[in-house]
Enzyme design. Sequence first.
Site, PDB file in Angstrom:
ATOM      1  N   CYS A 191     -14.005  16.688   9.192  1.00 25.75           N
ATOM      2  CA  CYS A 191     -13.374  17.512   8.168  1.00 25.75           C
ATOM      3  C   CYS A 191     -12.135  16.843   7.590  1.00 25.75           C
ATOM      4  O   CYS A 191     -11.017  17.320   7.745  1.00 25.75           O
ATOM      5  CB  CYS A 191     -13.059  18.886   8.737  1.00 25.75           C
ATOM      6  SG  CYS A 191     -14.548  19.880   8.824  1.00 25.75           S
ATOM      7  N   ARG A 229     -11.623 -10.657  14.652  1.00 25.53           N
ATOM      8  CA  ARG A 229     -12.757 -10.268  13.797  1.00 25.53           C
ATOM      9  C   ARG A 229     -13.654 -11.440  13.443  1.00 25.53           C
ATOM     10  O   ARG A 229     -14.849 -11.257  13.247  1.00 25.53           O
ATOM     11  CB  ARG A 229     -12.253  -9.563  12.541  1.00 25.53           C
ATOM     12  CG  ARG A 229     -11.812 -10.430  11.409  1.00 25.53           C
ATOM     13  CD  ARG A 229     -11.314  -9.594  10.244  1.00 25.53           C
ATOM     14  NE  ARG A 229     -10.019  -9.027  10.526  1.00 25.53           N
ATOM     15  CZ  ARG A 229      -9.704  -7.749  10.378  1.00 25.53           C
ATOM     16  NH1 ARG A 229     -10.600  -6.901   9.936  1.00 25.53           N
ATOM     17  NH2 ARG A 229      -8.506  -7.319  10.667  1.00 25.53           N
ATOM     18  N   PRO A 283      -8.396 -15.602  17.442  1.00 27.58           N
ATOM     19  CA  PRO A 283      -9.290 -14.914  16.512  1.00 27.58           C
ATOM     20  C   PRO A 283      -9.842 -13.629  17.108  1.00 27.58           C
ATOM     21  O   PRO A 283     -10.089 -13.554  18.313  1.00 27.58           O
ATOM     22  CB  PRO A 283     -10.420 -15.925  16.300  1.00 27.58           C
ATOM     23  CG  PRO A 283     -10.484 -16.671  17.592  1.00 27.58           C
ATOM     24  CD  PRO A 283      -9.059 -16.748  18.093  1.00 27.58           C
ATOM     25  N   TYR A 322     -12.704  -3.963  15.445  1.00 32.61           N
ATOM     26  CA  TYR A 322     -11.935  -2.775  15.093  1.00 32.61           C
ATOM     27  C   TYR A 322     -12.862  -1.588  14.828  1.00 32.61           C
ATOM     28  O   TYR A 322     -12.640  -0.798  13.918  1.00 32.61           O
ATOM     29  CB  TYR A 322     -10.990  -3.064  13.912  1.00 32.61           C
ATOM     30  CG  TYR A 322     -10.103  -4.236  14.237  1.00 32.61           C
ATOM     31  CD1 TYR A 322      -9.008  -4.072  15.080  1.00 32.61           C
ATOM     32  CD2 TYR A 322     -10.394  -5.527  13.792  1.00 32.61           C
ATOM     33  CE1 TYR A 322      -8.227  -5.149  15.450  1.00 32.61           C
ATOM     34  CE2 TYR A 322      -9.623  -6.611  14.158  1.00 32.61           C
ATOM     35  CZ  TYR A 322      -8.537  -6.417  14.989  1.00 32.61           C
ATOM     36  OH  TYR A 322      -7.767  -7.490  15.359  1.00 32.61           O
TER      37      TYR A 322
END
Lengths: 422, 422
Positions: free
Chosen positions: B355, B290, B288, B384
Amino acid sequence: MKNQLSYKNGALHFERANISQIAKKFPTPFFLYSETILKNNYSAFYEAAKKAKLHEPLICFALKSNSNKSLLKILAKLGSGADIVSVGEFKRAIEAGIPAEKIVFSGVGKTKEEIKYVLKASKHGPYSFNVESIEELELISEVAKKLDKKARICFRLNPVVQPITHKYISTGNKTHKFGMLLDDVFTAIENKKLWKHCTLVGLSIHIGSQLLDLKATEKAIGKLCEAALLMPNNLEFLDVGGGLGVDYHPDDSKKMPELKTYMELIHRSLEKHYYAYRSKPVRVVFEPGRKISAKAGILVMSVLRNKVSEDNNFLIVDGGMNDFMRPSLYGAYHELFPVKKAPAKKLYHVVGPICETSDCFGSGRKLPALKQDDLIILADTGAYGYSMGSSYNLRGRPAEVLFKDNGKTLIINKATSYEDLT
Amino acid sequence: MKNQLSYKNGALHFERANISQIAKKFPTPFFLYSETILKNNYSAFYEAAKKAKLHEPLICFALKSNSNKSLLKILAKLGSGADIVSVGEFKRAIEAGIPAEKIVFSGVGKTKEEIKYVLKASKHGPYSFNVESIEELELISEVAKKLDKKARICFRLNPVVQPITHKYISTGNKTHKFGMLLDDVFTAIENKKLWKHCTLVGLSIHIGSQLLDLKATEKAIGKLCEAALLMPNNLEFLDVGGGLGVDYHPDDSKKMPELKTYMELIHRSLEKHYYAYRSKPVRVVFEPGRKISAKAGILVMSVLRNKVSEDNNFLIVDGGMNDFMRPSLYGAYHELFPVKKAPAKKLYHVVGPICETSDCFGSGRKLPALKQDDLIILADTGAYGYSMGSSYNLRGRPAEVLFKDNGKTLIINKATSYEDLT
């Protein structure tokens, strides 16, 4: 075959650089740049603007596309200015020898500290702040007042046009964060107290990147000129932004507008929409990024291994999406070439070592059979390559290598290892 | 409201941490992690596996989701192993106190140098090489032979299932670069000379990330068990991968499978497809990422300014896509909360300073009126987040700050400036 890439006696050359020879000296993956191509791209741009009789063209190279200091020094010597979007990019441009009076400061998120720094760094501050909102102008005015300076202001006009490009790099519509509607520009101008420490010197547009069709550009430049005529004073310059596309995909080259066509379009638009009403010459400022740098760089990689899953052939290479994000971020197409010429055999997915399905440089690419340690290059990676890269998966960053005019090769940014990350 | 985020006297708290108090000490943007949540997430995972009577569960935390050393040390103390995909991640795991015998080495692009390093680093090398191709096994075998070692091998099986998730993080189908088809596993096994310096110890699957539906998982685990029974020897472990989803979007929580459901499904599948035929217990390994780290972190940002373009309200914040890529890379949804409670007024686009049009953390989000320097947080950024971040636009990297169990706050990774980049 792209004109800057060619096989000589079966060995891929990037301009005059023999890639396999260079790869003996530097571990892959690495970015390889060509000084000659970079210079040619800059000069072609500048000369095209001069030939189209644009007034005192200023080419502000967009550092976000590539901020390598050695490359910027080359451009600085040719007279290039800089389009910057952070104080980091400002410092880099100055270090590379680009003077503040050739630097335009773009971006919607300039901070107070950044505004202060760039205003203090030289007598008159940057060539212009390309202002994106009324609140930003208020902040610049406040900082300039404290420093007892006059800030040079250019409004970035939102021309409300929809160019044909990827939605992520299209920037000239109302739902985008960029630019100001003309009504808001007027509101800002009418607020007299904002102008005690600010001078309106220009107007700009930038409708997106990688534009392959000039219709929206033409419309936007028309609007820019019309707006310029409505300003309370004659402007020093009109900034037509950047965004001219390059032919990443072989099919693009047919649709790609030539520099000459682009510059003549600007000339015509100015004649029709500006000089018909004003006689005082107005400077034209450009903010090209990829048009100068994309084709000046390639990413040199080695094959790690082959993998076959039934009818799917995977060529696993040592460069990853962390080194070059455009394919995973935009689904961008970049050509892949084996360094040793051989007949293309099968269709391959060319993938990197990163644990993401999007870590794929190309699917269904016809390539020769390649094996471990064979070299392969990803073309046109000089723009939005290293500058967008990361250390995802705790990978070190690749080196940046320059092939110089004189045929010598040197490292212009060392590779980093895990140890450098910590 | 997410359970780890709550307003107390109008002030947003992340677990017990008063965010506005912490933001007085550290300049925004910064990642804020909670030791308590991280520990709870790990323990909940481990305990659920134990409760479902899975044999000697080993939780190999996926470093790619978050490789901060201080956070890894916390997990290491709880007994966590590591799922790593590069020698950099291996070194980081070891430095954090995770022993090699709890590390699985995943990824399609392991290099010879990496294989050599991890084999030499301890007596028996890593817990397993999760092998992705025949060529990779050949290379491991060759390196192990040279070092006179036995490498512990686990094949990553491609179960040929299609989970419901984002195409970029779906990994268990034939057109993906991950895993091996069962036929190819047999081919590898039958090549006797590869096994003199390799031992087959496990089989693994990993069908994708952020899975919200367990049907594909159930099918894949069934296939994993069936394949395990066909192996020439009893396996030490079955690695069921990672990929369990978290509820980023409020609507996700209803569909989100509970840990208990997930673990019981694994138990049932093992009983039905494995233990019906074998009596020797097989360890269950998990990867695992996240599920452990996403909700243990938030991104704390300041408002730079407001911008209105007719009916479009932009809230410009000081965090950007370079700090947190998921919204631009995957179109991922993350909740946004003002740190000071106030009635939500209007719909906003919450955008960063980069930008790029994709530098947008949320569109059409109902928020109170916020002004310059007000704080706003992006939820669930512990996975992440920093690990995928970059210095795009030559921006420094944000700090990582830990709110400890004892209520103290400390920097666990300093912010970097432009000067650090050079």
